[in-house]
Scaffold this active site. Structure first.
Site, mmCIF file in Angstrom:
data_model
loop_
_atom_site.group_PDB
_atom_site.id
_atom_site.type_symbol
_atom_site.label_atom_id
_atom_site.label_comp_id
_atom_site.label_asym_id
_atom_site.label_seq_id
_atom_site.Cartn_x
_atom_site.Cartn_y
_atom_site.Cartn_z
ATOM 1 N N GLU A 1 0.074 -0.867 5.845
ATOM 2 C CA GLU A 1 1.156 -0.312 6.660
ATOM 3 C C GLU A 1 1.106 1.206 6.705
ATOM 4 O OE1 GLU A 1 5.228 1.125 7.741
ATOM 5 O OE2 GLU A 1 4.026 1.535 5.960
ATOM 6 N N ASP B 1 0.842 -1.192 0.000
ATOM 7 C CA ASP B 1 0.000 0.000 0.000
ATOM 8 C C ASP B 1 0.881 1.246 0.000
ATOM 9 O OD1 ASP B 1 0.723 -0.784 2.705
ATOM 10 O OD2 ASP B 1 -0.613 0.804 3.419
#
Length: 403
Positions: free
Chosen positions: A153, A88
């Site tokens: 994250e 991400d």
């Protein structure tokens, strides 16, 4: 928790053992937290074609978006070498400020541009490519290689690595060592390995007063005076002098507000928020107790205040220098000609979760442009990281085989 079934996909038009081509393919998936945007499907296709067993568990939490993650492993015996990372990325911000399209993965003058190129699709791609090349060259190699890839994250970090680790552990997976591919190097690929991280604790301090007219201060109680007094007490004495591998803990006031638009009114309340990045002399509990002690002493019987600490899962930890840390440093030095420093600086990372399952160190590309407009990574750094990881895998499994 559910597992996403394998999807059919057209054949790849590049060799995933090429870290540059793989980085471009990953960057072209606009996987802004928590969107998967095809990036895990691509990784699944790449790894499954190389013989990995791939799982894509989705985790949920009330009030938060579901997040898809990936776990893959090749080999059935120990030792298990884990490569960890996240796919991400943060939002691009003002896209008009970018000089290249943020998800085009353009290469110009030896530099690959795109959101996530530095943090951390480039690092993950280089390590995937290295693992692929190593297993192609050593199909009967002892031990196992596994990938832990999170999808949040950059967001709350609730439905990603922390749950993926628990999920894998409950399935019977056990790990021996982990390399996390965050962009650790400040300026060059020879600069730094992270062997630990500081913890993070945020406090919310409120001082209560009595609102009144500035011309009649005896009828009011100005909370700003009390706030200044308390903040000065928190800052007057260092929390510590640092430890062997950590800098001194530091407290920073991040906001201070009274919400008062009038110049002739003494406010009723003053609020401050502070964040402490702390070393391994503290836990969140012992640090909170120290802050409360300082506030009590400074407030005495005259300052009315409230202190609240936000929940935190960011604790300080250290992977003690030893054979594994030395092996990573040796691989870096062999490829770059310079031995990297061992560091615990910077913010938090998912290593804080991994450390509870196995020793973990962090090493990746140069991180100067992470989260910035025109985020980028040097092509030469991707190639260097692939070689370093390949060398590390070869030495790791050779050492384990000899043992």
């Amino acid at each position: 928790m559910t597992a996403t079934p394998t999807r059919s996909a057209p054949p790849l038009d590049f060799d995933p053992a090429d870290p540059v081509a793989l980085t471009q393919a990953l960057v072209r998936c606009p996987s802004v937290t928590p969107a998967e945007a095809g990036v895990l499907a691509l990784l699944e296709q790449v790894l499954a074609a190389e013989g990995y067993a791939v799982h894509r568990p989705v985790f949920s939490e009330p009030g938060m978006p579901d997040v898809e993650n990936l776990y893959a492993r090749i080999g059935s015996e120990g030792p298990v070498f884990v490569v960890a990372g996240h796919v991400d990325v943060v939002p691009v911000g003002d896209e008009a400020a970018w000089t290249r399209a943020p998800f085009a993965a353009t290469i110009e003058n030896g530099v690959l541009y795109g959101r996530g190129a530095c943090d951390m699709k480039g690092g993950l791609a280089a390590m995937v490519s290295a693992a692929i090349r190593y297993r192609r060259e050593n199909p009967e190699a002892p031990g196992s290689i596994a990938f832990l890839v999170a999808g949040d994250e950059e967001g709350p970090a609730v439905n990603g690595t922390v749950k993926l680790l628990k999920w894998a552990h409950e399935r019977g997976e056990r790990f021996d060592h982990c390399l996390l591919g965050e962009p650790t190097n400040p300026a060059a690929m020879s600069d730094m390995i992270k062997i630990g991280r500081r913890g993070s604790l945020t406090g919310e301090l409120t001082v209560n007063g009595t609102q009144g007219h500035v011309g009649y201060p005896h009828l009011a109680d100005n909370p700003i005076r009390g706030m200044v007094r308390l903040l000065a007490a928190l800052d007057a004495t260092p929390l510590d002098a640092g430890t062997t591998h950590f800098d001194p803990s530091n407290l920073e006031v991040t906001t201070l507000d009274v919400g008062n638009p009038a110049t002739n009114v003494i406010p009723a309340q003053a609020r401050a928020v502070f964040n402490i990045r702390f070393n391994d002399r503290w836990t969140p509990e012992t640090l909170a107790a120290e802050i409360e002690r300082r506030l009590r002493e400074a407030a005495g019987n005259t300052v009315r205040y409230e202190i609240r600490f936000r929940p935190t899962n960011s604790v300080a930890f250290l992977t003690e220098p030893g054979p594994f840390v030395a092996m990573v440093a040796d691989a870096v030095e062999a490829e770059t000609g310079k031995r990297p420093a061992l560091s615990t600086t910077g913010g938090t990372s998912d290593a804080r979760f991994i450390k509870s399952y196995c020793p973990v160190v962090e090493y990746g590309v140069v991180g100067k442009t992470m989260h910035q407009v025109d985020e980028c990574v040097a092509v030469s750094d991707l190639l260097a990281l692939e070689r370093i990881t390949h060398r590390l895998l070869a030495r790791y499994f050779a050492a384990q085989h000899r043992a």
